[in-house]
Design a protein around this motif. Structure first.
Motif, PDB file in Angstrom:
ATOM      1  N   PRO A 148       0.846  -1.199   0.000  1.00  0.00           N
ATOM      2  CA  PRO A 148       0.000   0.000   0.000  1.00  0.00           C
ATOM      3  C   PRO A 148       0.881   1.248   0.000  1.00  0.00           C
ATOM      4  CG  PRO A 148      -0.503  -1.475   1.859  1.00  0.00           C
ATOM      5  CD  PRO A 148       0.795  -1.927   1.273  1.00  0.00           C
ATOM      6  N   GLY A 149       0.520   2.219  -0.789  1.00  0.00           N
ATOM      7  CA  GLY A 149       1.277   3.479  -0.816  1.00  0.00           C
ATOM      8  C   GLY A 149       0.667   4.477   0.139  1.00  0.00           C
ATOM      9  N   ALA A 150       0.874   5.765  -0.148  1.00  0.00           N
ATOM     10  CA  ALA A 150       0.290   6.816   0.688  1.00  0.00           C
ATOM     11  C   ALA A 150      -1.234   6.689   0.672  1.00  0.00           C
ATOM     12  CB  ALA A 150       0.715   8.177   0.149  1.00  0.00           C
ATOM     13  N   VAL A 151      -1.842   6.961   1.829  1.00  0.00           N
ATOM     14  CA  VAL A 151      -3.303   6.866   1.925  1.00  0.00           C
ATOM     15  C   VAL A 151      -3.942   8.015   1.154  1.00  0.00           C
ATOM     16  CG1 VAL A 151      -5.269   6.962   3.509  1.00  0.00           C
ATOM     17  CG2 VAL A 151      -3.188   5.740   4.170  1.00  0.00           C
ATOM     18  N   ASP A 152      -4.910   7.683   0.322  1.00  0.00           N
ATOM     19  CA  ASP A 152      -5.695   8.700  -0.384  1.00  0.00           C
ATOM     20  C   ASP A 152      -7.038   8.821   0.328  1.00  0.00           C
ATOM     21  OD1 ASP A 152      -5.838  10.131  -3.294  1.00  0.00           O
ATOM     22  OD2 ASP A 152      -7.820   9.372  -2.696  1.00  0.00           O
ATOM     23  N   PRO A 153      -7.570  10.046   0.455  1.00  0.00           N
ATOM     24  CA  PRO A 153      -8.859  10.185   1.164  1.00  0.00           C
ATOM     25  C   PRO A 153      -9.963   9.315   0.568  1.00  0.00           C
ATOM     26  CG  PRO A 153      -7.984  12.350   0.509  1.00  0.00           C
ATOM     27  CD  PRO A 153      -7.031  11.335  -0.009  1.00  0.00           C
ATOM     28  N   SER A 154      -9.896   9.042  -0.733  1.00  0.00           N
ATOM     29  CA  SER A 154     -10.948   8.243  -1.372  1.00  0.00           C
ATOM     30  C   SER A 154     -10.795   6.751  -1.089  1.00  0.00           C
ATOM     31  CB  SER A 154     -10.938   8.476  -2.884  1.00  0.00           C
ATOM     32  OG  SER A 154      -9.770   7.920  -3.454  1.00  0.00           O
ATOM     33  N   ASP A 155      -9.684   6.331  -0.460  1.00  0.00           N
ATOM     34  CA  ASP A 155      -9.489   4.893  -0.188  1.00  0.00           C
ATOM     35  C   ASP A 155     -10.494   4.369   0.844  1.00  0.00           C
ATOM     36  OD1 ASP A 155      -7.400   4.982  -1.924  1.00  0.00           O
ATOM     37  OD2 ASP A 155      -5.823   4.918  -0.387  1.00  0.00           O
ATOM     38  N   HIS A 156     -10.959   5.264   1.698  1.00  0.00           N
ATOM     39  CA  HIS A 156     -12.001   4.897   2.673  1.00  0.00           C
ATOM     40  C   HIS A 156     -11.573   3.678   3.511  1.00  0.00           C
ATOM     41  CE1 HIS A 156     -16.077   5.493   4.068  1.00  0.00           C
ATOM     42  NE2 HIS A 156     -16.297   4.204   4.000  1.00  0.00           N
ATOM     43  N   GLY A 157     -10.279   3.630   3.858  1.00  0.00           N
ATOM     44  CA  GLY A 157      -9.788   2.529   4.696  1.00  0.00           C
ATOM     45  C   GLY A 157      -9.475   1.249   3.942  1.00  0.00           C
ATOM     46  N   CYS A 158      -9.742   1.215   2.651  1.00  0.00           N
ATOM     47  CA  CYS A 158      -9.492  -0.011   1.870  1.00  0.00           C
ATOM     48  C   CYS A 158      -8.054  -0.010   1.359  1.00  0.00           C
ATOM     49  CB  CYS A 158     -10.487  -0.118   0.716  1.00  0.00           C
ATOM     50  SG  CYS A 158     -12.192  -0.224   1.261  1.00  0.00           S
ATOM     51  N   ARG A 159      -7.137  -0.410   2.246  1.00  0.00           N
ATOM     52  CA  ARG A 159      -5.711  -0.348   1.914  1.00  0.00           C
ATOM     53  C   ARG A 159      -5.348  -1.316   0.781  1.00  0.00           C
ATOM     54  NH1 ARG A 159      -2.317   3.121   2.987  1.00  0.00           N
ATOM     55  NH2 ARG A 159      -0.696   2.065   4.200  1.00  0.00           N
ATOM     56  N   HIS A 160      -6.112  -2.412   0.672  1.00  0.00           N
ATOM     57  CA  HIS A 160      -5.761  -3.454  -0.313  1.00  0.00           C
ATOM     58  C   HIS A 160      -6.068  -3.018  -1.753  1.00  0.00           C
ATOM     59  CE1 HIS A 160     -10.045  -3.913   0.147  1.00  0.00           C
ATOM     60  NE2 HIS A 160     -10.101  -4.816  -0.815  1.00  0.00           N
ATOM     61  N   ILE A 161      -6.885  -1.964  -1.913  1.00  0.00           N
ATOM     62  CA  ILE A 161      -7.182  -1.452  -3.253  1.00  0.00           C
ATOM     63  C   ILE A 161      -6.941   0.045  -3.304  1.00  0.00           C
ATOM     64  CG2 ILE A 161      -8.799  -3.264  -3.992  1.00  0.00           C
ATOM     65  CD1 ILE A 161     -11.084  -1.352  -3.057  1.00  0.00           C
ATOM     66  N   GLY A 162      -6.044   0.519  -2.432  1.00  0.00           N
ATOM     67  CA  GLY A 162      -5.752   1.948  -2.339  1.00  0.00           C
ATOM     68  C   GLY A 162      -5.292   2.508  -3.676  1.00  0.00           C
ATOM     69  N   LYS A 163      -5.516   3.806  -3.814  1.00  0.00           N
ATOM     70  CA  LYS A 163      -5.176   4.488  -5.065  1.00  0.00           C
ATOM     71  C   LYS A 163      -3.687   4.373  -5.376  1.00  0.00           C
ATOM     72  CE  LYS A 163      -7.060   8.680  -7.173  1.00  0.00           C
ATOM     73  NZ  LYS A 163      -7.600  10.027  -6.878  1.00  0.00           N
ATOM     74  N   ASN A 164      -2.858   4.375  -4.332  1.00  0.00           N
ATOM     75  CA  ASN A 164      -1.409   4.363  -4.541  1.00  0.00           C
ATOM     76  C   ASN A 164      -0.796   2.987  -4.295  1.00  0.00           C
ATOM     77  OD1 ASN A 164      -1.189   7.223  -5.148  1.00  0.00           O
ATOM     78  ND2 ASN A 164      -1.752   7.545  -3.004  1.00  0.00           N
ATOM     79  N   LEU A 165      -1.636   1.955  -4.356  1.00  0.00           N
ATOM     80  CA  LEU A 165      -1.163   0.587  -4.154  1.00  0.00           C
ATOM     81  C   LEU A 165      -0.182   0.175  -5.248  1.00  0.00           C
ATOM     82  CD1 LEU A 165      -1.874  -2.233  -2.640  1.00  0.00           C
ATOM     83  CD2 LEU A 165      -3.233  -2.666  -4.691  1.00  0.00           C
ATOM     84  N   LYS A 166       0.880  -0.520  -4.824  1.00  0.00           N
ATOM     85  CA  LYS A 166       1.739  -1.178  -5.803  1.00  0.00           C
ATOM     86  C   LYS A 166       1.564  -2.679  -5.655  1.00  0.00           C
ATOM     87  CE  LYS A 166       5.472   2.133  -6.684  1.00  0.00           C
ATOM     88  NZ  LYS A 166       4.626   2.826  -7.646  1.00  0.00           N
ATOM     89  N   PHE A 167       1.429  -3.363  -6.805  1.00  0.00           N
ATOM     90  CA  PHE A 167       1.289  -4.814  -6.778  1.00  0.00           C
ATOM     91  C   PHE A 167       2.682  -5.412  -6.958  1.00  0.00           C
ATOM     92  CE2 PHE A 167       0.164  -9.057  -7.806  1.00  0.00           C
ATOM     93  CZ  PHE A 167      -1.074  -9.263  -7.222  1.00  0.00           C
TER      94      PHE A 167
END
Ligand SMILES: [Zn+2]
Length: 339
Positions: free
Chosen positions: A89-108
């Motif tokens: 998970p990357g930096a938390v985006d406000p739109s992630d709504h706590g969903c770290r596993h599909i966060g906007k800044n997620l790296k796979f």
């Protein structure tokens, strides 16, 4: 050490590489097995050349033993047997709504960064899940796709005795069908490949081939007219999208598991007419990995039967070619421990 590098143009090459120094918070894994995912096949086909960094080691369905523990890592020791949850998970985006596993800044990990098709692999310790001694390292490499199935079923809020239709019998569809049955659902698997249908039948699953049978009528018969409580769309093709809205009961749930990169026509009228629900489900959260490990260790799922072939890492190129030539195959594993 040896690494299998994707060098573009449908080519993998074995190369002798140096081990990377361990960063704080990382462990060095001695990779046991790395499964080949549909995503890896997309990379092989060149569809993701803009996202990977050629040449790159790919692969994210890994079982391993810890070979070395980096600075600031507690809780893990050399020799621990693990599966990797390949999400950074990357930096938390406000739109992630706590969903770290599909966060906007997620790296796979294994797509956006180096993957597990090599003898040694450095990963962040937060990605690790412990494998019990009773679970073989071959089955350990199935934990990642099994965790996908557990996540999909959890988001479906599947109940005992519910009717489930799985559209698409590849590795993920087959695992969803097996886990749903294990949880007490009545499962029908829809697939057009006869070899996959035969395998599903041999595992005791009810099947339908929508190419030669009327899918809606078969679901009607299978459910005594009640239709499906939950439909999992795992086929990724238009025919599956068309079918998914025809099969649920009133207020039935449809879980979107397949990756549909291009927009496709959807029968929105059916959502209105039958008050259907559509649920997206992507990757997994830590609890899905823990559930997958417990399920695999229970021995209640016929997981060995979905392994089509185990080949040494050095045969990587041939394995990807074999997958292209054998659409009936399910899960191919690379044995990364062999020299
Ligand atoms: Zn995968």
């Amino acid at each position: 050490m040896k690494a299998l590098l994707y060098t573009g143009n449908k080519t993998f090459e074995i190369q002798q590489t140096d081990q990377q120094p361990l960063q704080a918070g990382q462990v060095r894994l001695k990779v046991a097995y790395c499964g080949v995912c549909g995503t890896d096949v997309h990379i092989y086909h060149g569809n993701m050349d803009k996202r990977v960094q050629i040449p790159q080691v790919i692969g994210h369905e890994v079982s391993a033993e810890i070979a070395e523990v980096g600075p600031e890592v507690t809780d893990w020791q050399v020799g621990d047997r693990v599966a990797v949850r390949p999400l950074q998970p990357g930096a938390v985006d406000p739109s992630d709504h706590g969903c770290r596993h599909i966060g906007k800044n997620l790296k796979f990990i294994g797509i956006d960064t180096a993957g597990g098709m090599q003898q040694f692999w450095n990963v962040p310790a937060h990605t690790l899940h412990r494998l019990p001694e009773s679970l073989s390292l071959q089955l350990g490499a199935l934990i990642e796709p099994l965790a996908v199935a557990c996540h999909d079923i959890r988001l479906a809020e599947l109940l005992v005795d519910e009717y489930v239709v799985v559209i698409g019998g590849g590795p993920i569809g087959m695992l969803i069908a097996l886990v749903a049955r294990q949880k007490g659902a009545k499962v029908l698997l829809s697939e057009i490949n006869t070899a996959r249908l035969e395998l599903a039948t041999s595992l005791g699953l009810a099947t339908v081939n929508p190419k030669s049978q009327d899918l809606v009528a078969t679901v009607e018969t299978f459910t005594n007219g009640a239709m499906a409580d939950v439909v999992f769309e795992v086929s990724g093709v238009q025919a599956g999208v068309q079918a998914m809205t025809q099969l649920p009961r009133a207020r039935g749930r449809i879980v979107m598991v397949a990756i549909h990169p291009e927009p496709k026509p959807v029968d929105l009228f059916r959502f209105f007419w039958r008050e259907l629900k559509l649920i997206g489900a992507r990757v997994y959260e830590p609890q899905d990995f823990e559930e997958a490990i417990a399920l695999a260790a229970s021995g209640e799922l016929p997981l060995e039967s979905i392994i089509t072939e185990v080949a040494p890492l050095s045969h990587g190129q041939q394995v990807f070619e074999a997958i292209d030539n054998n659409p009936a195959g399910l899960k191919y594993l690379l044995d990364c421990s062999q020299d």
